[in-house]
Design a protein around this motif. Structure first.
Motif, PDB file in Angstrom:
ATOM      1  N   ARG A 149      22.077  13.019 -17.071  1.00  0.00           N
ATOM      2  CA  ARG A 149      20.876  13.521 -17.732  1.00  0.00           C
ATOM      3  C   ARG A 149      20.122  12.334 -18.328  1.00  0.00           C
ATOM      4  O   ARG A 149      20.722  11.486 -18.975  1.00  0.00           O
ATOM      5  CB  ARG A 149      21.235  14.486 -18.880  1.00  0.00           C
TER       6      ARG A 149
ATOM      7  N   THR B 218      16.895  11.209 -20.831  1.00  0.00           N
ATOM      8  CA  THR B 218      15.888  11.639 -21.788  1.00  0.00           C
ATOM      9  C   THR B 218      14.649  10.783 -21.551  1.00  0.00           C
ATOM     10  O   THR B 218      14.727   9.552 -21.533  1.00  0.00           O
ATOM     11  CB  THR B 218      16.389  11.447 -23.230  1.00  0.00           C
TER      12      THR B 218
ATOM     13  N   ARG C 100      10.469  10.055 -22.361  1.00  0.00           N
ATOM     14  CA  ARG C 100       9.332  10.335 -23.236  1.00  0.00           C
ATOM     15  C   ARG C 100       8.065  10.449 -22.374  1.00  0.00           C
ATOM     16  O   ARG C 100       7.685   9.506 -21.674  1.00  0.00           O
ATOM     17  CB  ARG C 100       9.167   9.229 -24.270  1.00  0.00           C
TER      18      ARG C 100
ATOM     19  N   GLU D 110       9.739  14.268 -25.991  1.00  0.00           N
ATOM     20  CA  GLU D 110      10.981  13.881 -25.325  1.00  0.00           C
ATOM     21  C   GLU D 110      11.503  15.041 -24.507  1.00  0.00           C
ATOM     22  O   GLU D 110      11.674  16.149 -24.993  1.00  0.00           O
ATOM     23  CB  GLU D 110      12.015  13.441 -26.368  1.00  0.00           C
TER      24      GLU D 110
ATOM     25  N   VAL E 154      14.419  16.262 -21.404  1.00  0.00           N
ATOM     26  CA  VAL E 154      15.679  15.902 -20.755  1.00  0.00           C
ATOM     27  C   VAL E 154      15.646  16.409 -19.314  1.00  0.00           C
ATOM     28  O   VAL E 154      15.311  17.575 -19.069  1.00  0.00           O
ATOM     29  CB  VAL E 154      16.876  16.521 -21.502  1.00  0.00           C
TER      30      VAL E 154
ATOM     31  N   THR F  68      15.398  24.827 -23.869  1.00  0.00           N
ATOM     32  CA  THR F  68      15.271  23.376 -23.919  1.00  0.00           C
ATOM     33  C   THR F  68      13.907  22.941 -23.423  1.00  0.00           C
ATOM     34  O   THR F  68      13.193  23.708 -22.780  1.00  0.00           O
ATOM     35  CB  THR F  68      16.327  22.715 -23.008  1.00  0.00           C
ATOM     36  N   ASN F  69      13.610  21.661 -23.703  1.00  0.00           N
ATOM     37  CA  ASN F  69      12.382  21.049 -23.193  1.00  0.00           C
ATOM     38  C   ASN F  69      11.158  21.898 -23.492  1.00  0.00           C
ATOM     39  O   ASN F  69      10.353  22.205 -22.607  1.00  0.00           O
ATOM     40  CB  ASN F  69      12.466  20.825 -21.676  1.00  0.00           C
TER      41      ASN F  69
ATOM     42  N   PRO G  88      16.944  21.471 -17.814  1.00  0.00           N
ATOM     43  CA  PRO G  88      16.982  20.107 -17.263  1.00  0.00           C
ATOM     44  C   PRO G  88      17.420  20.100 -15.796  1.00  0.00           C
ATOM     45  O   PRO G  88      16.976  19.262 -15.008  1.00  0.00           O
ATOM     46  CB  PRO G  88      18.018  19.407 -18.149  1.00  0.00           C
TER      47      PRO G  88
END
Lengths: 610, 355
Positions: free
Chosen positions: B260, B262, B264, B269, B271, B300-301, B346
């Motif tokens: 994974r 990360t 930017r 940010e 993943v 997430t994200n 992700p």
């Protein structure tokens, strides 16, 4: 919907009456109809009525209807040879056996057909290789050469005949060259060969043009598919390409036959007294004022021409027209990428063809120019000096050079003004779909099939001598008569250059314009004309060239008047000596080319049509 | 034919013209019996590649091998191929029957029967039984296309080449013909190379596709693989809708369920799964997320974006979003409106080559 000036969309512009605009609108809406009516009237008065009087003359003798002039012709061995006996009531079997035993003789009509067939074969033989070069090879000047193929067709025939006299006589430059390599001399003057070659000069480019068009519309994908299915290149040509070329070659042949069957100035100038065709005979009969026989003979001639054209049109109708998206065959470079028998053989053939083509197409014109500057003593300006002297001190009955040039320019400009609107109108009328369109097409195209001599006699007898309408007598004199004859001869070429462009225009363009409020005439002016403008310019150039080169009807109408033209002047000079005729020919060439250039410049880019 | 050789092999094939290079060092293999598609925008070199296979054009460099044999200099008629062009290219002077029978002038019917039987069989195969005496121009576009297919198949070629054969037809007919074509191809087991600019068609019909761009092959693979794991930004954007984002790698971890990274992106940010390429912190990295992977209130994200416009597509609605100046596409069952918060797993992100 358009927004109205007061910004109220609800009222719409129809509720804003405006008398001045209304009038313009009405004229505009009727514009096409008005043009159509005027065109029909001109055709009727300037073509159908005069030609009609000729036909009537053939069947009315001393006020009574009779078939005598026809029967006289049909029964005369001078015209039909052995076949004449058929019309005398002899049984066909006897006629056939007589003809076979005694060596067949088909008379004047038979000879006319024979020379037309030979000329057609020569035209196809010379024309198809030219089409092959233009359609399948890429080389510098290809486009120019393609454009040049239109040139012979518009060159004045009497001038070309002069060129042929200069090119193929006993003391021609050709014989000079042949003499150097120990051959010759070749003297083709006043032989059938000279006439046939001169006919090929005119008609081979025509065959080439129609064939190139067909060749370029062959889809490369179809040929590639045939190859993928196992056909060799030759086999693919035979099975896929050739069947698409036949109709065009046949069309070229049919047109060549009709044109050479009615050929007049070429045979008159190159055949001398030895060779005579039907058309020359008609002219001789008119000269001796024997109108009834002339008219009857002209009708026999017309029937044969129309028969061939009809037969061809029947054939053409069976060929379905297709409009497909195609990818044309790629052109090969003339200089091959690799050297092998397969690449060199056809190119060697083309080089041989090029030499023959130079002799047939370039040599006559070059010889004419050369002959105008030479005499037995070498370079000279005597021939041109002769023209100047003639201008200065001609007797009243003699033809002078300057009036000939002036008259040609005058008639050319006037014919242009009549023929171009007529041609565009007919093109518009014949490219729209409606009942009776084919009839309109046929009626409008008839002048192509009717010989210039007949039109000339008709206008002379019917219009110059006057039409009686009630107590008054309508007389169309000198200038108007010649212009009418020229315009009638020229406008079919305008139709032929404009109509294909009109047909190609996407119908939805005009529909969009009309949906936006344009009248039919307005849509023609705003949308279609700009798109087909090159065709209109080409048509105008044609019309001018036809007028400047027109001989057949002009010679009938201008004889004994001051309205002779350059071609008529050449014919008068050629009777005496070749020199002054070639000089006059050069003048005609220069004036015609200059006028062509002017039209080209004024009208924008010239593109070839037909 | 040994059977072990690939049916078609392009080996470093280049085709240069005076001004342009249409095909640049292309190497490809097509397996026996495979339905292989060259797909790409117009001018990508796919049709030139097909013409090189057919022998209608010759490569400037490289070799073309059919069934293991170098066919350089072999003319089309000796390559044992069948071809169908976009414009059908039916011989206008022949009837339908004569068109289909044409190739049998040069080869016996593959089943040893008569030409007439073979033609009837092929017309039957393409659902045109009884149309043999028609003039090709009397037929509809779809019928003409099927005649062209029957004609190409009649001599029983080893290789079938199809050059955008359906692009002149309307969408519904195209779909029907596509199914029919696929059925015929499967039934006959004939190796087929298909050229199209339509990515949807390419994905639907092919065993494998090669995505081409500017004369080069960008990626070759099975439709699913190429769609899910595009290797380049171009392939990601060309096949279906996609969101391609660029950023800088901050951190890379591997917790046993995959690598994974990360990243930017414009200050946010995110993943992403990065198994295929092992980035290191500081790298520039591009990845794509399919619009259907963006879900409302994802865990997430998460991203907050504004809906600019929506298009109703039937089962789903496509939304054009503005995410801080970056345009995003989302495809959801429930139409989106106003300001929305979306997220993605992700594992649904896929890293592509940086350009």
């Amino acid at each position: 919907m358009t927004d109205t000036p007061d910004g109220d969309p609800a009222t719409g512009h129809d509720q804003q009456p405006d008398d001045a605009r209304g009038l313009v609108d009405r004229v505009e809406r009727r514009g096409l109809s008005v043009l159509a009516v005027v065109t029909a009237a001109v055709l009727l008065v300037m073509f159908y009525y005069p030609v009609g009087t000729v036909l009537v003359e053939a069947v009315f003798v001393d006020g009574a209807a009779t078939a005598r002039p026809f029967l006289d012709i049909l029964r005369d061995p001078f015209y039909l040879g052995d076949l004449a006996a058929l019309f005398d009531g002899r049984p066909p079997a006897d006629v056939v056996s007589d003809a076979i035993s005694g060596g067949p003789d088909f008379g004047l009509v038979g000879f006319t057909v024979y020379q037309a067939l030979l000329s057609t074969v020569a035209s196809v033989t010379l024309g198809v290789p030219l089409a092959y070069v233009l359609a399948r090879y890429e080389f510098p000047g290809r486009q120019t050469l393609r454009s040049l193929t239109i040139l012979p067709f518009v060159l004045p025939s009497i001038m070309v005949a002069t060129g042929f006299r200069a090119a193929f006589g006993a003391d021609s430059p050709l014989n000079g060259v042949l003499g150097l390599v120990g051959l010759g001399p070749v003297d083709l003057l006043f032989t059938l060969e000279a006439v046939v070659i001169a006919h090929a000069f005119y008609n081979a480019p025509l065959v080439a043009r129609v064939t190139v068009a067909a060749w370029e519309s062959v889809d490369a994908s179809a040929v590639e598919t045939a190859r993928s299915l196992g056909a060799s290149p030759l086999r693919a040509f035979r099975d896929v390409v050739a069947p698409q070329l036949y109709p065009s070659v046949l069309m070229g042949a049919a047109l060549s036959f009709v044109f050479t069957f009615g050929s007049f100035p070429i045979v008159l100038a190159l055949g001398d007294a030895e060779l005579m065709t039907v058309e020359v005979r008609v002219f001789r009969l008119v000269e001796s004022l024997d109108y009834a026989e002339a008219a009857a003979l002209a009708i026999v001639e017309l029937l044969i021409s129309l028969g061939v054209l009809y037969g061809y049109l029947r054939y053409e109708a069976r060929q379905s027209a297709r409009a497909r998206e195609i990818r044309p065959l790629p052109r090969r470079r003339f200089v091959p990428d690799s050297l092998s028998v397969r690449t060199l053989l056809p190119r060697a053939g083309l080089v041989v063809y090029a030499v023959v083509a130079l002799v047939v197409f370039v040599l006559p014109i070059a010889s004419m120019v050369q002959a105008s500057f030479t005499d037995t003593g070498g370079l000279t300006l005597d021939n041109y000096r002769f023209l100047l002297e003639r201008q200065a001190e001609a007797a009243a009955f003699q033809v002078q050079p300057w009036p000939a040039v002036r008259n040609s320019l005058l008639f050319g400009a006037a014919s242009l003004l009549v023929a171009v609107p007529m041609g565009v109108t007919v093109a518009v009328l014949t490219t729209r779909g409606y009942r009776g369109r084919k009839l309109v097409d046929a009626v409008a195209m008839a002048p192509l099939a009717v010989s210039g001599i007949v039109v000339g006699i008709g206008i002379l007898r019917g219009l110059v001598f006057g039409i009686e309408i009630g107590p008054t007598r309508l007389v169309v004199g000198g200038v108007a008569a010649v212009v009418a004859a020229h315009a009638v001869a020229a406008y079919p070429f305008v139709v032929r250059t404009v109509a294909p462009g009109l047909e190609r225009i996407d119908g939805t363009l005009v529909e969009s314009a009309r949906a936006l409020g344009a009248s039919r005439t307005r849509a023609l002016v705003d949308i279609e004309l700009p798109l087909i403008w090159p065709g209109v310019v080409a048509g105008a150039a044609f019309a001018l060239a036809i007028s400047m080169g027109e001989f057949s009807s002009t010679v009938v109408l201008a004889t004994g008047t001051d309205w002779y033209t350059m071609p008529v002047a050449i014919e008068r000079f050629i009777g005496r000596r070749l020199g002054p005729a070639t000089a006059m020919g050069v003048v005609l060439l220069v004036v015609t080319s200059a006028s062509f250039l002017v039209i080209d410049r004024l009208g924008g880019e010239y593109r070839d049509g037909l | 034919m040994t059977g072990s050789e690939p049916a078609v092999e392009l080996d470093g094939v280049t085709r240069r013209y005076a001004e342009t290079t249409a095909v640049k060092a292309v190497s490809l293999t097509v397996r026996e019996g495979e339905f292989f598609t060259l797909v790409g925008p117009s001018g990508c070199g796919k049709t030139t590649t097909l013409r090189l296979l057919g022998g209608f054009d010759s490569p400037t460099a490289g070799a073309v091998r059919l069934a293991g044999e170098n066919v350089s200099g072999v003319p089309p008629e000796n390559r044992d191929i069948g071809i169908v062009f976009q414009n059908y290219a039916l011989f206008p002077t022949m009837t339908v029957r004569e068109n289909v029978a044409y190739g049998l002038n040069f080869a016996d019917p593959p089943d040893g029967g008569s030409t007439a039987d073979r033609v009837a069989e092929l017309l039957d195969l393409v659902d045109l039984a009884g149309m043999g005496e028609r003039d090709p121009t009397e037929l509809s576009g779809g019928q003409q296309q099927r005649v062209a297919l029957a004609r190409a198949l009649a001599p029983g070629p080893q290789l079938l080449l199809l050059d955008e054969p359906m692009s002149a037809l309307d969408a519904r007919l195209r779909e029907r013909l596509r199914v029919q074509l696929q059925a015929i191809q499967t039934e006959l087991g004939i190796t087929t190379v298909y050229v199209t600019h339509d990515q949807e068609e390419a994905l639907a019909i092919s065993d494998r596709v090669a995505v081409m761009r500017s004369g080069r092959v960008e990626q070759v693979g099975e439709p699913r693989a190429v769609y899910r794991r595009p290797e380049t930004r171009f392939v990601a954007a060309f096949l279906g809708d996609n969101n391609v984002l660029d950023g800088t790698v901050l951190d890379v971890t591997d917790r046993g369920d995959g690598v994974r990274a990360t990243v930017r992106v414009d200050g946010t940010e995110l993943v992403v799964r990065a198994d295929d390429r092992r980035p290191v912190p500081g790298d520039r990295l591009s990845f794509c997320v399919r619009p259907e992977a963006l879900v409302v209130d994802g865990a997430t994200n998460t991203l907050t974006a504004t809906v600019q416009s929506t298009e109703f597509l039937g089962e789903t609605t496509r939304a054009h979003l503005d995410w801080g100046g970056t345009e995003l596409l989302a495809r959801t069952a429930v139409p989106l409106d106003g300001s929305v918060t979306l997220g993605f797993d992700p594992a649904d992100a896929h890293v592509v080559a940086v350009e």
